[in-house]
Design an enzyme around this catalytic site. Structure first.
Site, PDB file in Angstrom:
ATOM      1  N   ASP A 127       0.826  -1.224  -0.147  1.00 55.85           N
ATOM      2  CA  ASP A 127      -0.125   0.053   0.066  1.00 55.85           C
ATOM      3  C   ASP A 127       0.915   1.240  -0.049  1.00 55.85           C
ATOM      4  O   ASP A 127       0.480   2.309   0.497  1.00 55.85           O
ATOM      5  CB  ASP A 127      -0.852  -0.132   1.285  1.00 55.85           C
TER       6      ASP A 127
ATOM      7  N   LYS B 194       2.661   3.508  -5.569  1.00 54.52           N
ATOM      8  CA  LYS B 194       2.199   2.393  -6.682  1.00 54.52           C
ATOM      9  C   LYS B 194       3.224   1.856  -7.448  1.00 54.52           C
ATOM     10  O   LYS B 194       3.114   0.660  -8.042  1.00 54.52           O
ATOM     11  CB  LYS B 194       0.849   3.028  -7.350  1.00 54.52           C
TER      12      LYS B 194
ATOM     13  N   ASN C 130      -5.290  -0.301  -4.037  1.00 53.64           N
ATOM     14  CA  ASN C 130      -5.077   0.556  -5.239  1.00 53.64           C
ATOM     15  C   ASN C 130      -4.986   0.099  -6.746  1.00 53.64           C
ATOM     16  O   ASN C 130      -4.368   0.859  -7.396  1.00 53.64           O
ATOM     17  CB  ASN C 130      -4.115   1.723  -5.097  1.00 53.64           C
TER      18      ASN C 130
ATOM     19  N   GLU D 258     -11.192   4.343  -0.951  1.00 55.31           N
ATOM     20  CA  GLU D 258     -11.599   4.526   0.463  1.00 55.31           C
ATOM     21  C   GLU D 258     -12.585   5.746   0.583  1.00 55.31           C
ATOM     22  O   GLU D 258     -12.347   6.784  -0.029  1.00 55.31           O
ATOM     23  CB  GLU D 258     -10.716   4.538   1.493  1.00 55.31           C
TER      24      GLU D 258
HETATM   25  N1  LIG Z   1       8.641   2.265   3.002  1.00 50.51           N
HETATM   26  C1  LIG Z   1       8.193   2.970   1.940  1.00 50.51           C
HETATM   27  N2  LIG Z   1       8.948   3.005   0.641  1.00 50.51           N
HETATM   28  C2  LIG Z   1       8.499   3.589  -0.101  1.00 50.51           C
HETATM   29  N3  LIG Z   1       7.438   4.414  -0.050  1.00 50.51           N
HETATM   30  C3  LIG Z   1       6.816   4.765   0.885  1.00 50.51           C
HETATM   31  C4  LIG Z   1       7.042   3.958   1.970  1.00 50.51           C
HETATM   32  N4  LIG Z   1       6.250   4.143   3.145  1.00 50.51           N
HETATM   33  C5  LIG Z   1       5.510   5.305   2.482  1.00 50.51           C
HETATM   34  N5  LIG Z   1       5.774   5.322   1.398  1.00 50.51           N
HETATM   35  C6  LIG Z   1       5.110   6.331   0.761  1.00 50.51           C
HETATM   36  C7  LIG Z   1       3.699   6.044   0.297  1.00 50.51           C
HETATM   37  C8  LIG Z   1       2.867   6.955  -0.022  1.00 50.51           C
HETATM   38  C9  LIG Z   1       1.649   6.782   0.250  1.00 50.51           C
HETATM   39  C10 LIG Z   1       1.004   5.642  -0.811  1.00 50.51           C
HETATM   40  N6  LIG Z   1      -0.375   5.430  -0.840  1.00 50.51           N
HETATM   41  C11 LIG Z   1      -1.032   6.323  -1.805  1.00 50.51           C
HETATM   42  O1  LIG Z   1      -0.251   7.172  -2.645  1.00 50.51           O
HETATM   43  C12 LIG Z   1      -2.427   6.157  -2.036  1.00 50.51           C
HETATM   44  C13 LIG Z   1      -3.108   7.214  -2.649  1.00 50.51           C
HETATM   45  C14 LIG Z   1      -4.405   7.274  -3.100  1.00 50.51           C
HETATM   46  C15 LIG Z   1      -5.165   8.205  -3.760  1.00 50.51           C
HETATM   47  C16 LIG Z   1      -6.406   8.102  -4.128  1.00 50.51           C
HETATM   48  C17 LIG Z   1      -7.021   9.096  -4.688  1.00 50.51           C
HETATM   49  C18 LIG Z   1      -6.620  10.292  -4.968  1.00 50.51           C
HETATM   50  F1  LIG Z   1      -7.082  11.271  -5.589  1.00 50.51           F
HETATM   51  C19 LIG Z   1      -5.101  10.422  -4.468  1.00 50.51           C
HETATM   52  C20 LIG Z   1      -4.674   9.497  -3.667  1.00 50.51           C
HETATM   53  C21 LIG Z   1      -5.109   6.152  -2.286  1.00 50.51           C
HETATM   54  C22 LIG Z   1      -4.647   5.019  -1.585  1.00 50.51           C
HETATM   55  O2  LIG Z   1      -5.233   4.139  -1.015  1.00 50.51           O
HETATM   56  C23 LIG Z   1      -3.248   5.218  -1.391  1.00 50.51           C
HETATM   57  O3  LIG Z   1      -2.623   4.122  -0.712  1.00 50.51           O
HETATM   58 MG   LIG Z   2      -4.315   2.479  -0.528  1.00 51.88          MG
END
Ligand SMILES: Nc1ncnc2c1ncn2CCCCCNC(=O)c1cc(-c2ccc(F)cc2)cc(O)c1O
Ligand SMILES: [Mg+2]
Length: 214
Positions: free
Chosen positions: A141, A144, A170, A199
């Site tokens: 999660d 992406k 997603n 969600e």
């Molecule tokens: N350990 C690691 N390694 C690399 N990246 C890492 C990390 N730990 C964190 N991150 C960085 C993750 C940042 C958040 C990721 N999730 C998402 O970006 C996400 C976005 C939406 C979304 C939907 C509609 C919209 F209009 C806008 C956004 C919905 C979701 O369910 C999402 O999970």
């Molecule tokens: Mg998500």
């Protein structure tokens, strides 16, 4: 300095949830994020799919990529058997203390270890530094476009075994096309698609289960 949305979510949980009651923590976050401020928790609808797959996997060692506020960590950890443990990797330093606090309010601090950093830097350390043998369940999660490369890392570091279950959020939106390309039409994975909704919204989304066949 104004509080962040994530801090406001924690305030709401701290004020409204029943200490030690994971369900009330989940209900509080879902209520806040559907009525007050949208946030990217897996949410209640896709959360039911997550519950189903976690129960099916009944993991001893689980991994989550992307902790955020700890909603899915609470969702997963509340279903774990006494000897089981969840490692959750989060790279955003601002989210880590908030997630820790929310997991503690749920009374699940002994079941969850949050590892701060990028997944691609921590996955290679899971066996050596965190004494992991293989992973029974992985919830993807995070970014992406990291689902596919980090899944390949899990394979390369021998962290998957015959029957390891990956569940990716997603798949519909924002989408993870490279991940789907990697696991579908791949003799090493058995995939199942779970249509759902984003969600707290009406927009379509989906989750993908990929069972590693060894
Ligand atoms: N350990 C690691 N390694 C690399 N990246 C890492 C990390 N730990 C964190 N991150 C960085 C993750 C940042 C958040 C990721 N999730 C998402 O970006 C996400 C976005 C939406 C979304 C939907 C509609 C919209 F209009 C806008 C956004 C919905 C979701 O369910 C999402 O999970
Ligand atoms: Mg998500």
């Amino acid at each position: 300095m104004d509080q962040s949305k994530e801090q406001r979510i924690l305030n709401s949980v701290s004020y409204n949830a029943i200490k030690g009651d994971a369900e009330s923590v989940l209900d509080c976050i879902d209520k806040y994020c559907s009525q007050k401020e949208w946030a990217m928790n897996v949410g209640d609808e896709k959360g039911l799919i997550l519950d189903k797959i976690v129960k099916e996997a009944d993991p001893t060692v689980a991994l989550e990529l992307g902790t955020y506020c700890g909603y899915s960590a609470v969702r997963i950890a509340r279903l774990l058997k006494p000897s089981a443990h969840l490692f959750s990797i989060e790279f955003n330093a601002e989210f880590v203390p908030i997630a820790k606090e929310i997991i503690e309010i749920a009374g699940l601090e002994d079941k969850v270890t949050i590892l701060e950093g990028h997944a691609q830097d921590i996955i290679p350390q899971l066996k050596t530094k965190y004494n992991v043998d293989t992973l029974d369940f992985v919830f993807l999660d995070h970014w992406k476009d990291r689902y596919a490369p980090d899944t390949i890392l899990l394979e390369q570091y021998g962290l998957l075994r015959k029957g390891s279950i990956l569940l990716a959020d997603n798949i519909g939106f924002p989408g993870a096309p490279d991940f789907l390309k990697h696991v579908r039409n791949n003799e090493h994975y058995e995939c199942t698609h779970y249509p759902s909704h984003l969600e707290y919204m009406k927009a379509p989304d989906a989750m993908e289960k990929a069972v590693y066949l060894g």
